[in-house]
Design a protein around this motif. Structure first.
Motif, mmCIF file in Angstrom:
data_model
loop_
_atom_site.group_PDB
_atom_site.id
_atom_site.type_symbol
_atom_site.label_atom_id
_atom_site.label_comp_id
_atom_site.label_asym_id
_atom_site.label_seq_id
_atom_site.Cartn_x
_atom_site.Cartn_y
_atom_site.Cartn_z
ATOM 1 N N VAL A 194 0.863 -1.187 0.000
ATOM 2 C CA VAL A 194 0.000 0.000 0.000
ATOM 3 C C VAL A 194 0.892 1.227 0.000
ATOM 4 N N ALA A 195 0.664 2.124 -0.949
ATOM 5 C CA ALA A 195 1.454 3.365 -1.054
ATOM 6 C C ALA A 195 2.939 3.046 -1.135
ATOM 7 N N ARG A 196 3.253 2.025 -1.927
ATOM 8 C CA ARG A 196 4.636 1.583 -2.127
ATOM 9 C C ARG A 196 5.297 1.157 -0.821
ATOM 10 N N ALA A 256 0.507 -5.394 16.351
ATOM 11 C CA ALA A 256 0.501 -3.957 16.599
ATOM 12 C C ALA A 256 1.308 -3.230 15.537
ATOM 13 N N HIS A 257 2.437 -3.802 15.139
ATOM 14 C CA HIS A 257 3.239 -3.191 14.083
ATOM 15 C C HIS A 257 2.475 -3.165 12.766
ATOM 16 N N ALA A 258 1.761 -4.247 12.485
ATOM 17 C CA ALA A 258 0.973 -4.283 11.252
ATOM 18 C C ALA A 258 -0.152 -3.250 11.288
ATOM 19 N N ALA A 259 -0.786 -3.047 12.440
ATOM 20 C CA ALA A 259 -1.859 -2.050 12.559
ATOM 21 C C ALA A 259 -1.312 -0.649 12.325
ATOM 22 N N ALA A 260 -0.137 -0.363 12.916
ATOM 23 C CA ALA A 260 0.462 0.956 12.726
ATOM 24 C C ALA A 260 0.851 1.170 11.268
ATOM 25 N N MET A 261 1.416 0.157 10.625
ATOM 26 C CA MET A 261 1.797 0.279 9.222
ATOM 27 C C MET A 261 0.570 0.431 8.334
ATOM 28 N N VAL A 266 -2.366 3.760 4.606
ATOM 29 C CA VAL A 266 -3.615 4.299 4.056
ATOM 30 C C VAL A 266 -3.582 5.826 4.065
ATOM 31 N N GLY A 267 -3.069 6.413 5.158
ATOM 32 C CA GLY A 267 -2.966 7.866 5.200
ATOM 33 C C GLY A 267 -2.024 8.414 4.153
ATOM 34 N N GLU A 268 -0.918 7.709 3.914
ATOM 35 C CA GLU A 268 0.018 8.173 2.882
ATOM 36 C C GLU A 268 -0.568 7.985 1.496
ATOM 37 N N ASP A 269 -1.292 6.886 1.265
ATOM 38 C CA ASP A 269 -1.904 6.671 -0.042
ATOM 39 C C ASP A 269 -2.956 7.739 -0.343
ATOM 40 N N ALA A 270 -3.667 8.187 0.706
ATOM 41 C CA ALA A 270 -4.684 9.225 0.524
ATOM 42 C C ALA A 270 -4.119 10.635 0.641
ATOM 43 N N GLU A 271 -2.797 10.739 0.915
ATOM 44 C CA GLU A 271 -2.141 12.040 1.099
ATOM 45 C C GLU A 271 -2.850 12.850 2.172
ATOM 46 N N ALA A 272 -3.147 12.172 3.278
ATOM 47 C CA ALA A 272 -3.837 12.813 4.392
ATOM 48 C C ALA A 272 -2.831 13.469 5.330
ATOM 49 N N ALA A 273 -3.245 14.566 5.970
ATOM 50 C CA ALA A 273 -2.374 15.301 6.884
ATOM 51 C C ALA A 273 -2.582 14.887 8.331
ATOM 52 N N GLY A 274 -3.541 14.060 8.625
ATOM 53 C CA GLY A 274 -3.810 13.632 9.988
ATOM 54 C C GLY A 274 -4.888 12.560 9.994
ATOM 55 N N ILE A 275 -5.316 12.217 11.187
ATOM 56 C CA ILE A 275 -6.346 11.188 11.363
ATOM 57 C C ILE A 275 -7.466 11.771 12.210
ATOM 58 N N ALA A 276 -8.700 11.589 11.771
ATOM 59 C CA ALA A 276 -9.882 12.039 12.508
ATOM 60 C C ALA A 276 -10.802 10.839 12.711
ATOM 61 N N PHE A 277 -11.016 10.472 13.975
ATOM 62 C CA PHE A 277 -11.905 9.349 14.305
ATOM 63 C C PHE A 277 -13.295 9.906 14.601
ATOM 64 N N ASP A 278 -14.266 9.456 13.849
ATOM 65 C CA ASP A 278 -15.646 9.898 14.059
ATOM 66 C C ASP A 278 -16.276 9.152 15.230
ATOM 67 N N LEU A 279 -17.002 9.890 16.069
ATOM 68 C CA LEU A 279 -17.701 9.307 17.209
ATOM 69 C C LEU A 279 -19.213 9.483 17.127
#
Length: 431
Positions: A194-196, A256-261, A266-279
Motif C-alpha cells: 500500500v502506497a509503495r 501492533a506493528h501491522a496495525a500501525a503500518m 492508508v494515510g500516505e496513499d490518501a495524502e492525508a495530513a492527519g487522522i480524525a476518528f468519528d464518534l
C-alpha cells in the motif's frame, strides 16, 4: 398501699395534661422554613444539573462502554490505535460533531467505525459531508455482550460472536454492489503493498472480506476477497477485517506493528495530513439542539442570567422586603390632612370666594408681625406700610388686598391670592 391511678380529668371535668402529654413544641414543626428553603434549593440545582447532563452527556461521556469505537478500551474498540498515533505525535482528532468538510490541502483521513445497527442514512450523510476528503470505513464484525463476574473490569466485554457486517453500511452510490463474507480460512500472514510500502499482515482465522466491481484490492484475503479495499472513483477505503486495527491487534508486537503500518500506509496513499476518528455514528456526538446550545458558549451567559433571575424571583417571593403594609386610614391624622380635608370641603361647597377677606387678613397679619409693624395701625395704613417695604417694580399689596374680595370667579381669585403669597415670600423669605 396500691398505686393511685393517674387522673385524666379533674373534678370539674376539665382535662389535665401531664408533662408527657403536652403538645409538640414549635421546634418539632416539620415545616421549618429553613428546611423547606433547603429542599427547594436542592431541587432547583438538581433540575438544572439533570438537563445539563441530558444536553452535554454525549460530549462528557468517557465512552469506555465496550463498543467498537475510538473511545472504547475493550477488544472491539480502537482506543489502542488512537493512543499509539498520539504517542507518535500524529495529528489525531476525535470528532463529536458532524461538520461539512471543505478541504484544500491539509485534509485528514476520516475513520468511520459504524456498528451493525448503525443507520445506513447516517453513514451516507457522513460520506456526503466529507466531500473530496479521504475516508476509511472500518466494518463491524463482533456482536458482544457485557462481561459479568468478579474478574470483570469496567468497559470490557464478556464474549463476542463474529457475524458478517450488513451490506447496507456501504451505500451503493459510493461503493457499488458489494458482498461481505467470512470464509472458512485459517490464520495466515499475507504481504501488503500500500502506497509503495510492503509489510506483513497477520490475518486471523475466518477474516472478514469484501468484494465488488467498484472496489480495488489493497490487502487480499481468502477466496479472492479483500480485507482492505479502495473505491476506484474516490478516496474511500474499506477495512473489512476490524481485528487488523482494533484493540485485538495489540495483543502481540507483530499485530501492533501491522496495525500501525496499515493506518500509516492508508494515510500516505490518501495524502492525508492527519487522522480524525468519528464518534457521532457511535452515539457520542453533540448534535445541534436548543437544549445543548443553552449550556455552551455564547448562550451559556443567557442561561446563567435566566437562572439568576429565577433565583431572585424565588427569593423575592420567599422573603418580604420591609415590614408588611397595613391598610391606611381613610382620613389621615395630621395638620396637613386637616387642611386638605377642609380645602376639599370648601371646594365641594363652592365657597372658595368667601374666604378672600380671611386670606387677606392672614397675609397682612403675618407680614406685619414678622416685620414688626407699628402698633395701632388700621388695615389701610398697614397695607400702605407694607407697600413702602416692597421694590418699585413689585405689585401693590394694598391694591391686591382691595381687589381680592371682589374676585368674580375662581381664576381671578387664585391669581390675586398667588400674587399676595409672592409678596409674602419676597418680604419674609419663607415658603
Amino acid at each position: 398501699m396500691g398505686r393511685v391511678p393517674r387522673r385524666i380529668f379533674g373534678a370539674d371535668g376539665t382535662e389535665e395534661l401531664g408533662a408527657g402529654m403536652t403538645g409538640r413544641s414549635d421546634r418539632d414543626n416539620p415545616f421549618d422554613p429553613r428546611l423547606i428553603a433547603a429542599v427547594v434549593a436542592v431541587g432547583v440545582v438538581a433540575f438544572i444539573a439533570l438537563w445539563a447532563l441530558v444536553a452535554l452527556g454525549p460530549q462528557l461521556s468517557s465512552g469506555n462502554d465496550g463498543g467498537g469505537h475510538a473511545l472504547s478500551k475493550a477488544a472491539p474498540g480502537f482506543a489502542g490505535i488512537v493512543d499509539l498515533a498520539e504517542r507518535a505525535r500524529a495529528d489525531v482528532e476525535l470528532r463529536r460533531s458532524v461538520e461539512t468538510a471543505t478541504y484544500e490541502d491539509d485534509k485528514p483521513l476520516l475513520v468511520l467505525t459504524p456498528a451493525a445497527d448503525t443507520n445506513a442514512e447516517d453513514v451516507a450523510d457522513m460520506l456526503a459531508r466529507q466531500g473530496n476528503g479521504p475516508v476509511l470505513l472500518v466494518l463491524p464484525k463482533w456482536r458482544t455482550m457485557p462481561g459479568t463476574g468478579e474478574g470483570h473490569k469496567p468497559g470490557w466485554v464478556g464474549f463476542g460472536v463474529p457475524l458478517p457486517a450488513p451490506t447496507r453500511l456501504l451505500p451503493q452510490n459510493y461503493f457499488g454492489t458489494v458482498e461481505i463474507a467470512m470464509p472458512q480460512a485459517k490464520a495466515q500472514t499475507v504481504t501488503a503493498d500500500v502506497a509503495r510500502r510492503r509489510f506483513a499482515v497477520p490475518l486471523p482465522a475466518g477474516a472478514q472480506t469484501i468484494s465488488g466491481a467498484g472496489l480495488e484490492t489493497l490487502i487480499p484475503g481468502a477466496n479472492g476477497g479483500a480485507v482492505l479495499a479502495r473505491t476506484t472513483n474516490r478516496e474511500f477505503y474499506v477495512l473489512a477485517e476490524p481485528d487488523l486495527l482494533n484493540n485485538l491487534a495489540f495483543a502481540s508486537r507483530d499485530k501492533a506493528h501491522a496495525a500501525a503500518m496499515l493506518i500509516d500506509a492508508v494515510g500516505e496513499d490518501a495524502e492525508a495530513a492527519g487522522i480524525a476518528f468519528d464518534l457521532t455514528l457511535n452515539g457520542f456526538g453533540g448534535g445541534r439542539s436548543l437544549l445543548r446550545f443553552a449550556f455552551v458558549p455564547p448562550f451559556i451567559g443567557i442561561t446563567l442570567c435566566l437562572i439568576a433571575a429565577g433565583l431572585l424571583a424565588l427569593w423575592q417571593a420567599w422573603a418580604r422586603f420591609g415590614p408588611a403594609l397595613r391598610p391606611a386610614r381613610a382620613i389621615p391624622i395630621s395638620k396637613q390632612a386637616l387642611i386638605a380635608n377642609s380645602a376639599d370641603l370648601i371646594r365641594q361647597a363652592r365657597r372658595e370666594l368667601d374666604g378672600a377677606d380671611a386670606y387677606v387678613r392672614s397675609q397682612r397679619g403675618a407680614i406685619a408681625r414678622r416685620l414688626h409693624a407699628p402698633g395701632g395701625l388700621s388695615a389701610e395704613e398697614t397695607d400702605a406700610w407694607i407697600d413702602r417695604h416692597l421694590k418699585a417694580d413689585s405689585a401693590s399689596f394694598a391694591t391686591l388686598a382691595r381687589r381680592l374680595p371682589l374676585a368674580r370667579n375662581t381664576h381671578e381669585f387664585l391669581a390675586d391670592a398667588q400674587a399676595l403669597h409672592d409678596i409674602r415670600k419676597e418680604l419674609l423669605r419663607d415658603g
